[in-house]
Design an enzyme around this catalytic site. Structure first.
Site, PDB file in Angstrom:
ATOM      1  N   SER A 150       0.837  -1.194   0.000  1.00 17.83           N
ATOM      2  CA  SER A 150       0.000   0.000   0.000  1.00 17.83           C
ATOM      3  C   SER A 150       0.875   1.248   0.000  1.00 17.83           C
ATOM      4  CB  SER A 150      -0.946  -0.004   1.201  1.00 17.83           C
ATOM      5  OG  SER A 150      -1.934   1.001   1.057  1.00 17.83           O
ATOM      6  N   ASN A 151       0.306   2.393   0.337  1.00 15.84           N
ATOM      7  CA  ASN A 151       1.073   3.637   0.381  1.00 15.84           C
ATOM      8  C   ASN A 151       0.521   4.550   1.470  1.00 15.84           C
ATOM      9  OD1 ASN A 151      -0.966   5.553  -0.780  1.00 15.84           O
ATOM     10  ND2 ASN A 151      -0.846   4.071  -2.453  1.00 15.84           N
ATOM     11  N   HIS A 152       1.208   5.672   1.689  1.00 12.15           N
ATOM     12  CA  HIS A 152       0.935   6.498   2.873  1.00 12.15           C
ATOM     13  C   HIS A 152      -0.248   7.455   2.743  1.00 12.15           C
ATOM     14  CE1 HIS A 152       4.344   5.097   5.177  1.00 12.15           C
ATOM     15  NE2 HIS A 152       5.130   5.261   4.136  1.00 12.15           N
ATOM     16  N   ALA A 162      -4.278   7.686  -4.266  1.00 10.51           N
ATOM     17  CA  ALA A 162      -2.920   7.227  -4.565  1.00 10.51           C
ATOM     18  C   ALA A 162      -3.029   5.754  -4.954  1.00 10.51           C
ATOM     19  CB  ALA A 162      -2.022   7.417  -3.352  1.00 10.51           C
ATOM     20  N   VAL A 216       6.862   6.650  -0.620  1.00 10.96           N
ATOM     21  CA  VAL A 216       5.401   6.642  -0.539  1.00 10.96           C
ATOM     22  C   VAL A 216       4.784   5.249  -0.410  1.00 10.96           C
ATOM     23  CG1 VAL A 216       5.245   8.831  -1.796  1.00 10.96           C
ATOM     24  CG2 VAL A 216       5.019   6.693  -3.056  1.00 10.96           C
TER      25      VAL A 216
END
Lengths: 235, 235
Positions: free
Chosen positions: A39-41, A106, B35
């Site tokens: 995943s991502n932030h 995102a 990210v």
């Protein structure tokens, strides 16, 4: 003064009445196995703020969200998704019924080529290779729709050459506008309550300086709607 | 009746007074680039419930937590970490000062061999290979400490052959006890407020059926302390 320019646009609650928005927000999660994922932030805060701002201005909003820790904004039609493929499907359906599409999520560029049905066991090997395949490009797919294509706004969250990458993305994906977002700076990006954006369209650019995401969202919704209406009025 | 057996153990608030616990909780996050990351579905609820139960029974608790959406339990010394390597370092330091160590965190088995300093750009390739390397084995490191080794309790979160894997893990890693957790079942695992555990030690096993994580945590703390004290009393 930017704010002075934009404020009259939003002075009436119903300035966007009748306009339909689809907004994507948050990260996507790409399963590795039943317990692990990539995943991502992304916190979802910017996309949720955009949805709130659009509703506040009288628009009808569908918010397609990956997994985040935020309450659903009042008055918004929520669609919860996990993976990029799920978001892709939901986005294309909702986009066809919208005047304006803002891709703020995102989205993971890649997913696992195969998802393990049981938890992968740690073997004796000291290295593990994961093979990933490309996810569908949601914003390009929406901007490339042949029928009922909405006015399409993307985001470019980058850590270097931010404006260059954003300008390329605007052209390559045939977007109407793009929000360039330098996420390497402490006060402008993931998880922050503030953000700074450079809004770019084929004929111009506008810097929106660091400010609370709520306020920035109101400015973006006003500017996006203004450009959408300008385009609609063209012969 | 299990509850009837355990309740007297916790009838006094100070039954564990003077005992020091280190508990790990939540997932770890292994960065891919600034990210993106690899993680897992652990909510931290079980580990936080264990920390609360131990404090309630009078123990001194250090809680080492990966990124979760839970408030710090009252009276607990919190150490926040992100990666498995950070958790490893914090765990070994805290374990050396603890009587009992409970490894409840869902530690990532692998991390990226190299973390990109800038966001990886999606190339024209349709596939992407990620090379991962093994993370330190925290629970095995704690159970293998030569000096000041605490009574060491692990968790085995599995989706099949749960008890077999848990028994192997108990022996291979030289743990004192292990909590076998079938996370494939809807009411017993990640993100649920309920859980079911089979507690396994070298000479026995005990099924703790589906129940709220809070209540299960109190039973586990009581049983773990009982076994710890029994071991202490041996000649």
């Amino acid at each position: 003064d930017i704010v002075a320019l934009i404020e009259p646009l939003l002075s009436s609650k119903h300035v966007l009445s009748g306009l339909t928005f689809t907004i994507t927000a948050g990260p996507t999660r790409e399963a590795i196995d039943p317990v692990r994922y990539i995943s991502n932030h992304s916190s979802g805060k910017m996309g949720y703020a955009l949805a709130e701002a659009a509703v506040k201005a009288g628009a009808k909003v569908t918010l397609i969200s990956g997994p985040v820790q935020l309450p659903a904004p009042a008055g918004v039609q929520m669609i919860q998704v996990e993976s990029a493929e799920q978001m892709h499907q939901a986005a294309l359906t909702a986009a066809a019924q919208s005047a304006i599409f803002i891709g703020c999520a995102a989205v993971a560029d890649y997913r696992m080529s195969e998802i393990a049905t049981d938890k992968l066991k740690k073997g004796s090997e000291s290295e593990l290779q994961l093979t990933l395949v490309k996810n569908p490009d949601i914003i390009a797919a929406v901007a490339g729709m042949n029928k009922n294509r909405p006015f399409t706004v993307g985001f470019a969250a980058e850590t270097r050459n931010v404006l260059d990458y954003a300008r390329q993305k605007l052209l390559n994906k045939k977007l109407d506008m793009i929000c360039a977002n330098d996420v390497s700076k402490p006060n402008s990006g993931f998880n922050s309550n503030q953000n700074a954006i450079t809004l770019i369209w084929p004929l111009g650019e506008l810097d929106l300086p660091v400010q609370p995401k709520q306020q920035l969202a109101e400015q973006l919704i006003a500017l996006i709607s203004q450009h959408y209406h300008a385009l609609e009025k063209k012969p």
